[in-house]
Scaffold this active site. Structure first.
Site, mmCIF file in Angstrom:
data_model
loop_
_atom_site.group_PDB
_atom_site.id
_atom_site.type_symbol
_atom_site.label_atom_id
_atom_site.label_comp_id
_atom_site.label_asym_id
_atom_site.label_seq_id
_atom_site.Cartn_x
_atom_site.Cartn_y
_atom_site.Cartn_z
ATOM 1 N N HIS A 396 0.793 -1.233 0.000
ATOM 2 C CA HIS A 396 0.000 0.000 0.000
ATOM 3 C C HIS A 396 0.816 1.268 0.000
ATOM 4 O O HIS A 396 0.279 2.338 0.271
ATOM 5 C CB HIS A 396 -0.894 0.039 1.237
ATOM 6 C CG HIS A 396 -2.131 -0.778 1.102
ATOM 7 N ND1 HIS A 396 -3.297 -0.286 0.586
ATOM 8 C CD2 HIS A 396 -2.374 -2.076 1.397
ATOM 9 C CE1 HIS A 396 -4.215 -1.235 0.583
ATOM 10 N NE2 HIS A 396 -3.673 -2.332 1.070
ATOM 11 N N LYS A 587 -8.370 14.182 3.907
ATOM 12 C CA LYS A 587 -7.506 13.002 3.935
ATOM 13 C C LYS A 587 -6.637 13.148 5.170
ATOM 14 O O LYS A 587 -6.633 14.215 5.793
ATOM 15 C CB LYS A 587 -6.624 12.924 2.681
ATOM 16 C CG LYS A 587 -5.922 14.263 2.380
ATOM 17 C CD LYS A 587 -5.211 14.292 1.048
ATOM 18 C CE LYS A 587 -6.074 14.282 -0.176
ATOM 19 N NZ LYS A 587 -6.213 13.006 -0.860
ATOM 20 N N ARG A 588 -5.903 12.092 5.555
ATOM 21 C CA ARG A 588 -5.019 12.243 6.702
ATOM 22 C C ARG A 588 -4.013 13.366 6.459
ATOM 23 O O ARG A 588 -3.639 13.652 5.318
ATOM 24 C CB ARG A 588 -4.290 10.917 6.978
ATOM 25 C CG ARG A 588 -5.181 9.887 7.651
ATOM 26 C CD ARG A 588 -5.685 10.336 9.005
ATOM 27 N NE ARG A 588 -4.624 10.361 9.981
ATOM 28 C CZ ARG A 588 -4.396 9.418 10.892
ATOM 29 N NH1 ARG A 588 -5.204 8.370 10.976
ATOM 30 N NH2 ARG A 588 -3.403 9.517 11.735
ATOM 31 N N LYS A 593 1.182 14.385 1.383
ATOM 32 C CA LYS A 593 -0.092 14.760 0.761
ATOM 33 C C LYS A 593 -0.172 16.270 0.497
ATOM 34 O O LYS A 593 -0.992 16.737 -0.265
ATOM 35 C CB LYS A 593 -1.256 14.319 1.647
ATOM 36 C CG LYS A 593 -1.409 12.786 1.741
ATOM 37 C CD LYS A 593 -2.567 12.408 2.661
ATOM 38 C CE LYS A 593 -2.771 10.916 2.831
ATOM 39 N NZ LYS A 593 -3.549 10.283 1.735
ATOM 40 N N THR A 697 -8.174 6.989 -2.511
ATOM 41 C CA THR A 697 -9.543 6.593 -2.818
ATOM 42 C C THR A 697 -10.486 7.777 -2.620
ATOM 43 O O THR A 697 -11.564 7.805 -3.204
ATOM 44 C CB THR A 697 -10.013 5.419 -1.925
ATOM 45 O OG1 THR A 697 -9.709 5.725 -0.565
ATOM 46 C CG2 THR A 697 -9.336 4.124 -2.334
ATOM 47 N N LYS A 701 -13.938 8.920 -4.735
ATOM 48 C CA LYS A 701 -15.237 9.283 -4.153
ATOM 49 C C LYS A 701 -15.670 10.663 -4.657
ATOM 50 O O LYS A 701 -16.850 10.885 -4.977
ATOM 51 C CB LYS A 701 -15.149 9.331 -2.625
ATOM 52 C CG LYS A 701 -14.764 8.032 -1.957
ATOM 53 C CD LYS A 701 -14.427 8.275 -0.466
ATOM 54 C CE LYS A 701 -13.642 7.129 0.130
ATOM 55 N NZ LYS A 701 -13.018 7.485 1.424
HETATM 56 C C1 LIG Z 1 -11.710 7.666 1.666
HETATM 57 C C2 LIG Z 1 -11.259 8.058 3.018
HETATM 58 C C3 LIG Z 1 -9.901 8.251 3.272
HETATM 59 C C4 LIG Z 1 -8.844 8.129 2.197
HETATM 60 O O1 LIG Z 1 -8.649 9.389 1.598
HETATM 61 P P1 LIG Z 1 -7.417 9.669 0.616
HETATM 62 O O2 LIG Z 1 -7.718 11.006 0.059
HETATM 63 O O3 LIG Z 1 -7.433 8.605 -0.411
HETATM 64 O O4 LIG Z 1 -6.192 9.648 1.460
HETATM 65 C C5 LIG Z 1 -9.525 8.623 4.529
HETATM 66 N N1 LIG Z 1 -10.420 8.801 5.514
HETATM 67 C C6 LIG Z 1 -11.739 8.637 5.312
HETATM 68 C C7 LIG Z 1 -12.691 8.873 6.426
HETATM 69 C C8 LIG Z 1 -12.203 8.246 4.068
HETATM 70 O O5 LIG Z 1 -13.519 8.061 3.869
#
Ligand SMILES: *Cc1c(COP(=O)(O)O)cnc(C)c1O
Length: 849
Positions: A396, A587-588, A593, A697, A701
């Site tokens: 990952h 995101k985190r 990032k 991901t 979304k």
């Molecule tokens: C989808 C999701 C992530 C992943 O987000 P990335 O932008 O791909 O890092 C992290 N936290 C939550 C709550 C999510 O739904």
């Protein structure tokens, strides 16, 4: 619908007591002499539902309706809905027994599930019945839904991926059991105190956990520590045996994973640690009551808390204990509790494939070897032939600091037999490497499972790669970089082992559930077939040219923004201005990032107005929304959060901006908030340094919900851009080879800073203390200009230029909407159903020798 069928009996069902692996606890008579009875399914009508709900409320919760709290109502509703899932679960298990198929054992230390009630109602098609039942009873269903605390048993993308995958497998009717840990405290709840992140424990179990059920009969004992001894086995053969010196009991809690409108419910089995009775009885018998209680606490610590690091794990002993705990319990549960007692283990690879979600479950490889060698008495070659066909490994990451390496000394102390087995696997593996590449000692050192040097370590990714039938990355670019860089020696040795499966997200949770206005707009246009066949969103393409449809699309976005606003209002967070572009980065919080890059864009826009370089009326009205948790020990990330909050409070109250720029940072980004926020977004920020984000991901979304992406050529952004088209995506920044080239040439952020006056002014404004706390500001900017590990400054100008294109496009409402609709229409590929199809084709169904 699935070809993932192999012969031979597999037995897996809720009513199978564990057999020869039972640890402690009462012995129940076996039940398998009873014929499989069809499950009693409750009738699906409003009157029946009302009756069942009231029974749950009165006799389950012990309260009459007129005295019930929202929490009583939530628990009673959840229990009622659960009984419908339970009927499906029983029927699924019975059907699987009658038609056995190869099974997927998904091993993941994290499942970021999100709320269960809405998903259960959607997938079991009970929404209409429940809405009407609650209306008749005068119960506010929205308030009841809001009562649920989501099980936050994961950090971010990796844990959410596992949750999407089990949803898709149930929807596709693939036999799967998800195995993981039932953390008593999931990911911390984030609060802000004077702009700083303060972590509060997540007590998600405190008000009741109606979706799980405990199954103590299937508890598994998990051993630790001690030593290994030799003894003479059959015909005097020398054998090894583990003499552990302590153990805990792994008690399973089952969750049902319902498929979408198909009557299927798979199992998610999460393990909780308890003291074994043998363990504390021994101490009780010595009369040391306090010590016995201490031992219990010690055991229960193992599943107490989720480690909150994302991408940068700490090498803590308790973390290795957690990993072995859940993997040993899971493999034990499958081998000794699920398979028939007389099963021929030589055929194990026909029955199960264990998918390793990152390196966290990799200790399962020596565990299966140990069981086959020491418990089942096999010889090495046979045990290895089986083990090396039962696991597949998903990597990952690309960050070296995220690849787990456990000190040999720690593994030796905690799992001495496993350490021996790992050494043996490595010796045999390196002999094969030497045979293939004679005299290439460097290669042998690079490939070894054991990192030599001062503190010897076990490279879990190498162990996984040696044993796995397949190794996959999670987006095209990531898989290519795995082959070319991270695991290049392995890819040269075994090119056929490496493959790609691009991640996906479940459209049920992230479109149907999260975005009802868009869902009904799509349904009106093309029907509902897309919900389980997401590529059919392509049929929306012609509607991008229809002005009426475009207006309806915008009105759905507005409804989602209003809904978000009411959620933020209820949470006491600032209200978002109407008619702004909603620019979202969720995101985190991690340097790679590059939330800092987004912040520099915001500050440079503001600075432009302050300095008179840009008239305020030329600024596109935008709300920049952040959602991000930082690992509690990650100082730079926490400082970045603190700075974002300070920038927000200054910008939001500066009249010079004429209300055109607004920064919002609602605390505690989680799945529940994601479901509210993502449908409202206009712009999706995916701005990691190229070559660092494995997939992402969140990007999927957002595109699926009609946000346009501004992004680098990284992770799955590459595939999103190819699919939605360059006209509907804002690409900027260095590509991965350019990043690598700049790195090797020598990157000097100070020179970028000095040579770009707009950038310099923004950084100087922050460092001047304009946003408060001059000391903290200077330290953070000093690190940025001095080090800038993820090259935010190098990409700054390209980013600002791309943002200007965003502004220009947003000014053309019809063109923007057309692109947004095309993003939805062309994102069907990013369904986790497609990811699962790819795993089935490329990994789980792969012919192995
Ligand atoms: C989808 C999701 C992530 C992943 O987000 P990335 O932008 O791909 O890092 C992290 N936290 C939550 C709550 C999510 O739904």
């Amino acid at each position: 619908m699935n070809e993932f069928q192999l012969s031979a009996p597999a037995d897996f069902g809720p009513d199978e007591p564990s057999t020869n692996f039972r640890a402690t606890g009462p012995q129940f008579p076996p039940t398998h002499h009873l014929a499989d009875q069809p499950a009693v399914a409750p009738a699906r009508d409003v009157d029946t539902f009302v009756q069942e709900f009231l029974e749950e409320l009165n006799f389950g919760q012990g309260v009459p309706l007129d005295r019930s709290t929202i929490n009583h109502q939530y628990l009673a509703l959840a229990s009622t809905v659960r009984s419908y899932l339970m009927a499906d679960w029983l029927a699924t298990a019975a059907r699987r027994r009658a038609h056995p198929a190869k099974m997927v054992g998904y091993l993941s230390a994290e499942y970021l599930l999100g709320r269960q009630l809405g998903n259960a109602l959607l997938n079991s098609d009970l929404e209409g019945i429940v809405e009407e039942a609650m209306r008749q009873l005068g119960i506010d269903l929205a308030a009841v839904r809001a009562q649920e605390v989501e099980p936050g048993l994961g950090n971010g993308g990796l844990g959410r991926l596992a949750a999407c995958f089990v949803d898709s497998l149930a929807t596709m009717d693939v036999s799967c059991i998800g195995y993981g840990i039932r953390y008593e405290y999931g990911i911390f709840r984030q609060t802000f105190v004077e702009g700083r992140q303060v972590e509060v424990p997540d007590t998600w179990l405190a008000l009741g956990a109606p979706w799980e059920f405990r199954n103590p009969e299937r508890a598994v004992q998990v051993d630790f520590g001690g030593s290994v001894e030799s003894y003479a086995g059959d015909q005097g053969r020398p054998r090894r045996r583990w003499r552990p010196d302590w153990n805990v009991l792994a008690v399973p809690y089952n969750y049902m994973v319902p498929g979408y409108h198909n009557g299927v419910a798979n199992t998610l089995r999460l393990w909780s640690a308890e003291a074994t009775r043998a363990f504390d009885l021994q101490i009780f018998n010595h009369g040391d009551y306090a010590e016995a209680v201490r031992a219990q606490t010690f055991a229960e610590n193992i599943s107490k808390v989720l480690y909150p690091e994302d991408s940068t794990p700490q090498g803590k002993e308790l973390r290795l204990q957690q990993q072995y705990f859940f993997v040993a319990a899971s493999i034990g549960d499958y081998l000794h509790g699920t398979l028939p007692e007389d099963f021929d283990l030589a055929r194990l690879p026909e029955q199960i494939i264990f998918q390793l979600n990152d390196t966290h479950p990799v200790i399962g490889i020596p565990e299966l070897m140990r069981l086959l060698l020491d418990v089942h008495g096999m010889e090495w070659d046979q045990a290895w032939a089986i083990t090396s066909r039962c696991f597949a490994y998903t990597c990952h990451t690309l960050l070296p600091e995220a690849l787990e390496v456990w000190p040999v000394s720690l593994v030796e102390r905690l799992l001495p037999r496993h350490m021996e087995i790992i050494f043996e696997i490595n010796d045999r593996f390196l002999a094969a490497v030497r045979a293939q590449f004679p005299g290439d000692d460097d290669r042998v050192r690079r490939m070894s499972i054991i990192a030599e040097g001062g503190d010897r370590g076990v490279r879990m990714a190498h162990l996984a790669t040696v044993a796995a039938v397949r190794v996959n990355g999670v987006a095209e670019l990531h898989s290519q970089l795995l082959r070319d860089k991270v695991l290049v020696d392995f890819a040269q040795l075994w090119p056929e082992k490496f493959t790609n499966v691009t991640n996906g997200v479940t459209p049920r949770r992230f479109l149907v559930s999260a975005n009802p206005p868009l869902t009904s707009l799509i349904n009106d246009a093309i029907g509902g077939g897309w919900i389980t066949d997401l590529e059919r969103l392509r049929e929306l393409e012609p509607y991008a040219e229809d002005p009426v449809f475009r207006e309806r699309f915008r009105s759905a976005k507005r409804a989602n923004k209003d809904h978000l606003n009411s959620t933020l209002l209820a949470a006491g967070t600032a209200q978002l201005p109407a008619d702004h572009m909603l620019d979202v980065m969720v995101k985190r919080l991690h340097e790679y990032k590059r939330q800092m890059l987004k912040l520099l864009h915001i500050v440079s826009t503001y600075e432009g107005v302050l300095s008179g370089r840009v008239p305020a009326e030329q600024v596109t009205p935008r709300t920049c929304l952040f959602g991000a948790k930082a690992a509690p020990g990650y100082a730079t990330a926490k400082e970045t959060i603190y700075l974002i909050n300070r920038v927000a409070s200054v910008i939001n109250s500066d009249p010079k901006l004429d209300g055109r720029l607004f920064v919002a940072f609602p605390p505690n980004y989680n799945v529940t908030l994601a479901q509210r926020l993502i449908p409202a977004a206009d712009l999706s920020e995916q701005i990691s340094l190229a070559g660092k984000e494995a997939s992402g991901t969140g990007n999927m979304k957002l595109a699926l919900n009609g946000a346009l992406t501004i992004g680098t050529d990284d992770g799955a952004n590459v595939e999103i851009r190819k699919l939605v088209g360059d006209d509907n995506f804002f690409l900027f920044g260095m590509r991965e080879p350019e990043v690598a080239e700049l790195q090797s040439r020598g990157y000097h952020p100070g020179e970028v800073y000095a040579s770009n006056p707009v950038l310099k002014s923004a950084i100087d404004l922050i460092a001047s203390g304009h946003f408060g706390d001059r000391g903290a500001s200077q330290a953070l900017m000093g690190d940025l200009v001095g080090n800038d590990r993820f090259m935010a400054l190098a990409d700054f100008q390209a980013y600002v230029d791309a943002q200007a294109q965003v502004d220009a496009k947003f000014a053309d409402t019809e063109a923007w909407t057309r692109s947004a609709i095309l993003n939805v229409a062309r994102s069907g590929y990013f369904s986790s159903d497609r990811s699962m199809r790819d795993y089935l084709d490329r990994i789980w169904g792969a012919q192995v020798h």
